[in-house]
Design an enzyme around this catalytic site. Structure first.
Site, PDB file in Angstrom:
ATOM      1  N   GLU A  95     -20.292  -8.316-112.411  1.00 16.23           N
ATOM      2  CA  GLU A  95     -19.925  -6.775-112.466  1.00 16.23           C
ATOM      3  C   GLU A  95     -21.402  -6.048-112.049  1.00 16.23           C
ATOM      4  O   GLU A  95     -21.192  -4.987-111.393  1.00 16.23           O
ATOM      5  CB  GLU A  95     -19.340  -6.413-113.686  1.00 16.23           C
ATOM      6  CG  GLU A  95     -19.087  -4.774-113.679  1.00 16.23           C
ATOM      7  CD  GLU A  95     -18.212  -4.319-112.891  1.00 16.23           C
ATOM      8  OE1 GLU A  95     -17.987  -3.115-112.630  1.00 16.23           O
ATOM      9  OE2 GLU A  95     -17.657  -5.272-111.861  1.00 16.23           O
TER      10      GLU A  95
ATOM     11  N   HIS B  83     -29.662 -25.110-106.816  1.00 16.82           N
ATOM     12  CA  HIS B  83     -28.782 -25.763-106.085  1.00 16.82           C
ATOM     13  C   HIS B  83     -28.544 -25.133-104.540  1.00 16.82           C
ATOM     14  O   HIS B  83     -27.613 -25.247-104.069  1.00 16.82           O
ATOM     15  CB  HIS B  83     -27.418 -26.080-106.815  1.00 16.82           C
ATOM     16  CG  HIS B  83     -27.633 -27.048-107.977  1.00 16.82           C
ATOM     17  ND1 HIS B  83     -27.607 -28.455-107.837  1.00 16.82           N
ATOM     18  CD2 HIS B  83     -27.874 -26.775-109.361  1.00 16.82           C
ATOM     19  CE1 HIS B  83     -27.732 -28.951-109.157  1.00 16.82           C
ATOM     20  NE2 HIS B  83     -27.929 -27.972-110.003  1.00 16.82           N
TER      21      HIS B  83
ATOM     22  N   CYS C 274      -4.307   6.246 -99.735  1.00 14.53           N
ATOM     23  CA  CYS C 274      -4.478   7.750 -99.247  1.00 14.53           C
ATOM     24  C   CYS C 274      -3.875   8.356-100.588  1.00 14.53           C
ATOM     25  O   CYS C 274      -3.102   7.891-101.228  1.00 14.53           O
ATOM     26  CB  CYS C 274      -3.840   7.942 -98.229  1.00 14.53           C
ATOM     27  SG  CYS C 274      -4.103   6.978 -96.556  1.00 14.53           S
TER      28      CYS C 274
ATOM     29  N   LYS D  28     -10.230   4.787-104.595  1.00 18.00           N
ATOM     30  CA  LYS D  28      -9.949   4.341-106.072  1.00 18.00           C
ATOM     31  C   LYS D  28      -9.210   3.257-106.082  1.00 18.00           C
ATOM     32  O   LYS D  28      -9.214   2.261-106.688  1.00 18.00           O
ATOM     33  CB  LYS D  28      -9.911   5.710-106.833  1.00 18.00           C
ATOM     34  CG  LYS D  28      -9.811   5.328-108.150  1.00 18.00           C
ATOM     35  CD  LYS D  28     -11.178   4.838-108.842  1.00 18.00           C
ATOM     36  CE  LYS D  28     -11.272   4.785-110.221  1.00 18.00           C
ATOM     37  NZ  LYS D  28     -12.237   3.927-110.754  1.00 18.00           N
TER      38      LYS D  28
ATOM     39  N   LYS E 231     -21.417  -3.491-108.703  1.00 16.21           N
ATOM     40  CA  LYS E 231     -21.977  -1.984-108.724  1.00 16.21           C
ATOM     41  C   LYS E 231     -22.954  -1.707-107.950  1.00 16.21           C
ATOM     42  O   LYS E 231     -23.012  -0.495-107.283  1.00 16.21           O
ATOM     43  CB  LYS E 231     -22.294  -1.637-110.211  1.00 16.21           C
ATOM     44  CG  LYS E 231     -20.998  -1.401-111.196  1.00 16.21           C
ATOM     45  CD  LYS E 231     -20.136  -0.261-110.762  1.00 16.21           C
ATOM     46  CE  LYS E 231     -18.892  -0.314-111.556  1.00 16.21           C
ATOM     47  NZ  LYS E 231     -17.988  -1.182-110.785  1.00 16.21           N
TER      48      LYS E 231
ATOM     49  N   ASN F 121       1.364   7.149 -97.407  1.00 16.58           N
ATOM     50  CA  ASN F 121       0.344   6.431 -97.963  1.00 16.58           C
ATOM     51  C   ASN F 121       1.101   4.922 -97.934  1.00 16.58           C
ATOM     52  O   ASN F 121       2.054   4.803 -98.339  1.00 16.58           O
ATOM     53  CB  ASN F 121       0.258   6.732 -99.326  1.00 16.58           C
ATOM     54  CG  ASN F 121      -0.725   5.804-100.290  1.00 16.58           C
ATOM     55  OD1 ASN F 121      -1.498   5.118 -99.543  1.00 16.58           O
ATOM     56  ND2 ASN F 121      -0.457   5.710-101.398  1.00 16.58           N
ATOM     57  N   GLY F 122       0.181   4.001 -97.442  1.00 21.57           N
ATOM     58  CA  GLY F 122       0.774   2.978 -97.031  1.00 21.57           C
ATOM     59  C   GLY F 122       0.496   2.246 -95.828  1.00 21.57           C
ATOM     60  O   GLY F 122      -0.461   2.831 -95.052  1.00 21.57           O
TER      61      GLY F 122
ATOM     62  N   TRP G 127      -7.586   7.496 -96.225  1.00 26.26           N
ATOM     63  CA  TRP G 127      -8.591   6.224 -96.174  1.00 26.26           C
ATOM     64  C   TRP G 127      -7.962   5.603 -94.951  1.00 26.26           C
ATOM     65  O   TRP G 127      -6.715   5.014 -94.895  1.00 26.26           O
ATOM     66  CB  TRP G 127      -8.316   5.458 -97.440  1.00 26.26           C
ATOM     67  CG  TRP G 127      -9.332   4.574 -97.327  1.00 26.26           C
ATOM     68  CD1 TRP G 127     -10.689   4.443 -97.863  1.00 26.26           C
ATOM     69  CD2 TRP G 127      -9.145   3.063 -97.193  1.00 26.26           C
ATOM     70  NE1 TRP G 127     -11.346   3.314 -97.827  1.00 26.26           N
ATOM     71  CE2 TRP G 127     -10.448   2.328 -97.280  1.00 26.26           C
ATOM     72  CE3 TRP G 127      -8.062   2.376 -96.646  1.00 26.26           C
ATOM     73  CZ2 TRP G 127     -10.490   1.055 -97.101  1.00 26.26           C
ATOM     74  CZ3 TRP G 127      -8.224   0.967 -96.362  1.00 26.26           C
ATOM     75  CH2 TRP G 127      -9.365   0.181 -96.493  1.00 26.26           C
TER      76      TRP G 127
ATOM     77  N   GLU H 284     -21.691  -1.495-104.186  1.00 21.53           N
ATOM     78  CA  GLU H 284     -20.660  -0.267-103.721  1.00 21.53           C
ATOM     79  C   GLU H 284     -21.322   0.996-103.949  1.00 21.53           C
ATOM     80  O   GLU H 284     -20.608   1.897-103.333  1.00 21.53           O
ATOM     81  CB  GLU H 284     -19.233  -0.472-104.770  1.00 21.53           C
ATOM     82  CG  GLU H 284     -19.432  -0.302-106.149  1.00 21.53           C
ATOM     83  CD  GLU H 284     -18.061  -0.649-107.112  1.00 21.53           C
ATOM     84  OE1 GLU H 284     -17.055  -0.636-106.202  1.00 21.53           O
ATOM     85  OE2 GLU H 284     -18.219  -0.765-108.006  1.00 21.53           O
TER      86      GLU H 284
ATOM     87  N   ARG I 281      -8.730   8.738-103.709  1.00 16.34           N
ATOM     88  CA  ARG I 281      -7.818   7.676-102.987  1.00 16.34           C
ATOM     89  C   ARG I 281      -8.072   7.689-101.651  1.00 16.34           C
ATOM     90  O   ARG I 281      -7.802   6.870-100.816  1.00 16.34           O
ATOM     91  CB  ARG I 281      -6.512   8.119-103.047  1.00 16.34           C
ATOM     92  CG  ARG I 281      -5.726   8.103-104.497  1.00 16.34           C
ATOM     93  CD  ARG I 281      -4.338   8.420-104.530  1.00 16.34           C
ATOM     94  NE  ARG I 281      -3.802   8.129-105.826  1.00 16.34           N
ATOM     95  CZ  ARG I 281      -3.044   7.190-105.958  1.00 16.34           C
ATOM     96  NH1 ARG I 281      -2.864   6.288-105.332  1.00 16.34           N
ATOM     97  NH2 ARG I 281      -2.553   6.816-107.123  1.00 16.34           N
TER      98      ARG I 281
END
Length: 591
Positions: free
Chosen positions: A468, A491, A2, A586, A472, A99-100, A73, A475, A27
């Site tokens: 990567e 395989h 957050c 983020k 992308k 935040n936490g 968040w 997300e 955040r």
């Protein structure tokens, strides 16, 4: 994950709190809220949704003496107005933004219920507020109440606290989540990072774990275990913290196209034209190391896998491990290891957990981060900045490129090879060429915008780039996607290929080109739609896009750039919230 802001003194609180949250909403953006004290009374406003939703319901106000705000968040409790912060204690004497994550909040909540406390939200933050109130009733002293509260809390927290009986102070406490104090002549500030405070001040105090205290408009007090603490002063470069979107429609696009300038700035900070500018102690530690372990999360973990290749080319045993896994299984197989930790924010909770273990063991650590003053930067043996500037979009783009280039520079410094500078400059020029050709990638994106599943395949450095690339597409464009080495397809994964299955591929290494094209023919024979990005020298008829030739060890700088554009444009065509994808934030400051 957050974002919190707060302040006390001669401040336009309406502007500072709202605009501060807008600068921190990368955040978290599930809900937002603020509280301010005016005329001896606290006024509270909260809204589900983005900061703009909070702004719409908050009347213009002046004359406040203290204020706090939060963009969330969700961790405990679904996104809703009742679960938004600030949370207040039962009697309304404490208002808190947090935040936490409090790990023992259930036990604390049960004990507080025994005392008669009622809980209206599902948040762990309301537990903190009521615990503060409970201790204050016994201690009759806010600082002592905070100290007693900290002794009971298990987990992470950065809290800004209004005590409704005291309009002259803003209180705070911190453990394992980022918190900065900003200092100014007529006011003092608090925030999760420096960005909201940069317009008001450029002198900061990094609050350390276990510390707490209070601010007045002109002074501050920092304590630990009841004892005053010497503050850790720091400064931030305002030029690297600009939040200006300019003429771009999205931060992600802006940050993709800032990559060449970021790389150039990185080189200028670590090479003076003749010599590398790394700490010699750090270089010596790497030379002596018998094992180099990279620890990172997400995009940084894929950059670190490139670093593993570089270290192995130096003759070093090297691995890359996801930080959240190593933190709970901290194996090591060497007598003289060096740990390299990569984090854009420098506040990644899993990585901080790893660093604590490393420090307890007396290990040598190298932090590579984009955030000066961050926990990882301050607590590592050696710390190196990326100088990429503020990255606002949740999806990391320019930081990935800076991390890869930094690791190439580090390898070159260990072996004393300055030819890397010429190679990096050629990569910068090649990136600019791809940027000019981005509409060609846009056209590719238009053709595949309807896909729901995809594969990325490659070999060598290209497979690392595909990891990567697939992240992308997941997300940003919400496409289920997986990355596989070309040689692994037979395989098992080839069973998933059917007519129309979209397969993205990059080919940049000459020695692996023919093998990879053979793998693609096998997929094509089963009806796959192959979309191939290739290096000019290896280009063949039918390839979807080609990028300029650069040294193969830097090829991820171009293949990933192409994949970033691809994901951006697919998301654009689907009209998705590119800078703020669902469920993500983020800075991951909780484990």
């Amino acid at each position: 994950m957050c974002g919190i802001v707060g302040g006390i003194g001669n401040i336009d609180f309406h502007n500072y709190l709202i605009e501060g949250l807008k600068k921190l909403d990368y955040r978290g953006y599930d809900s937002a809220g603020l509280a301010f004290m005016k005329g001896g009374k606290v006024e509270l406003h909260r809204a589900m949704g983005k900061v703009s939703d909070l702004e719409a319901i908050t009347p213009k106000f002046t004359g406040a003496s203290v204020g706090i705000a939060h963009t969330r968040w969700a961790t405990h409790g679904e996104p809703s107005e009742i679960n938004a912060h600030p949370q207040k204690s039962n009697e309304g004497i404490f208002y808190i933004v947090h935040n936490g994550v409090i790990e023992n909040f259930r036990e604390l909540k049960s004990a507080l219920r025994q005392e008669g406390y009622i809980f209206y939200s599902k948040t762990d933050t309301e537990v903190i507020a009521n615990l503060l109130e409970s201790h204050y009733k016994k201690e009759k002293d806010v600082l002592r109440a905070i100290e007693e509260t900290q002794a009971e809390l298990q987990g992470s927290y950065a809290c800004a606290i209004i005590f409704a009986l005291d309009p002259e102070h803003l209180y705070f406490m911190k453990n394992a989540s980022p918190l900065l104090i900003g200092l100014d002549g007529e006011a003092n500030y608090l925030a999760s990072d420096a960005v909201p405070m940069i317009p008001y001040c450029n002198k900061f105090i990094d609050v350390e774990d276990g510390e707490y205290g209070r601010l007045t408009a002109s002074d501050f007090e920092v304590y630990r275990d009841g004892k005053p603490q010497e503050p850790h002063y720091t400064e931030r470069n305002a030029a690297l913290l600009t939040h200006d979107l300019g003429d771009y429609p999205h931060y992600m696009l802006k940050e993709i196209e800032e990559t060449p300038a970021c790389i150039r700035r990185l080189v200028e900070n670590y090479f003076d034209g003749t010599s590398f500018l790394f700490d010699q102690g750090m270089i010596n530690a790497l030379k002596k190391a018998d094992y180099v372990l990279f620890l990172a999360c997400g995009t940084s973990s894929y950059a670190s896998e490139v670093g593993v290749r570089y270290m192995r080319e130096l003759g070093k045993n090297s691995d890359a491990v996801i930080a959240s896994e190593w933190a709970y299984d901290p194996f090591i197989k060497a007598r003289n290891p060096v740990y390299i930790l990569l984090s854009q924010s420098g506040e990644t909770a899993d990585l901080i957990h790893c660093l604590k273990i490393i420090n307890e063991r007396g290990g040598t650590s190298i932090a590579i981060t984009n955030s000066k003053g961050s926990t990882i930067e301050r607590k590592s043996t050696y710390a190196c900045l990326l100088y990429a500037g503020l990255e606002v979009a949740v999806a990391s783009t320019k930081s990935y490129a800076d991390q890869v280039v930094f690791l190439a520079l580090l390898k070159a410094a260990v072996e004393g090879d300055t030819d890397v500078i010429k190679d990096i400059r050629s990569a910068i020029a090649a990136q600019k060429t791809v940027i000019k050709q981005k509409e060609d990638i846009h056209e590719i994106a238009k053709k595949v915008k309807g896909i729901s599943d995809a594969f990325f395949v490659g070999r060598g450095f290209d497979f690392l780039a595909c990891k990567e690339g697939t992240l992308k597409l997941k997300e940003i464009a919400y496409v289920h996607s997986e990355a596989y080495p070309g040689g692994e397809l037979k395989h098992g994964p080839i069973a998933l290929i059917q007519p129309g299955t979209c397969v993205f591929c990059s080919i940049s290494e000459e020695r692996l080109s023919s093998q990879m094209r053979n793998n693609l023919e096998e997929l094509k024979a089963r009806g796959a739609n192959i979309i191939l990005f290739s290096r000019k020298a290896l280009q063949k008829k039918g390839d979807a896009f080609s990028y300029p030739d650069i040294p193969e060890y830097l090829s991820p700088l171009l293949s990933v750039l192409c994949f970033q554009y691809l994901s951006y444009y697919v998301a654009l065509e689907k009209d998705l919230p590119i800078d703020k994808p669902r469920n993500l934030a983020k800075s991951v400051t909780v484990e």
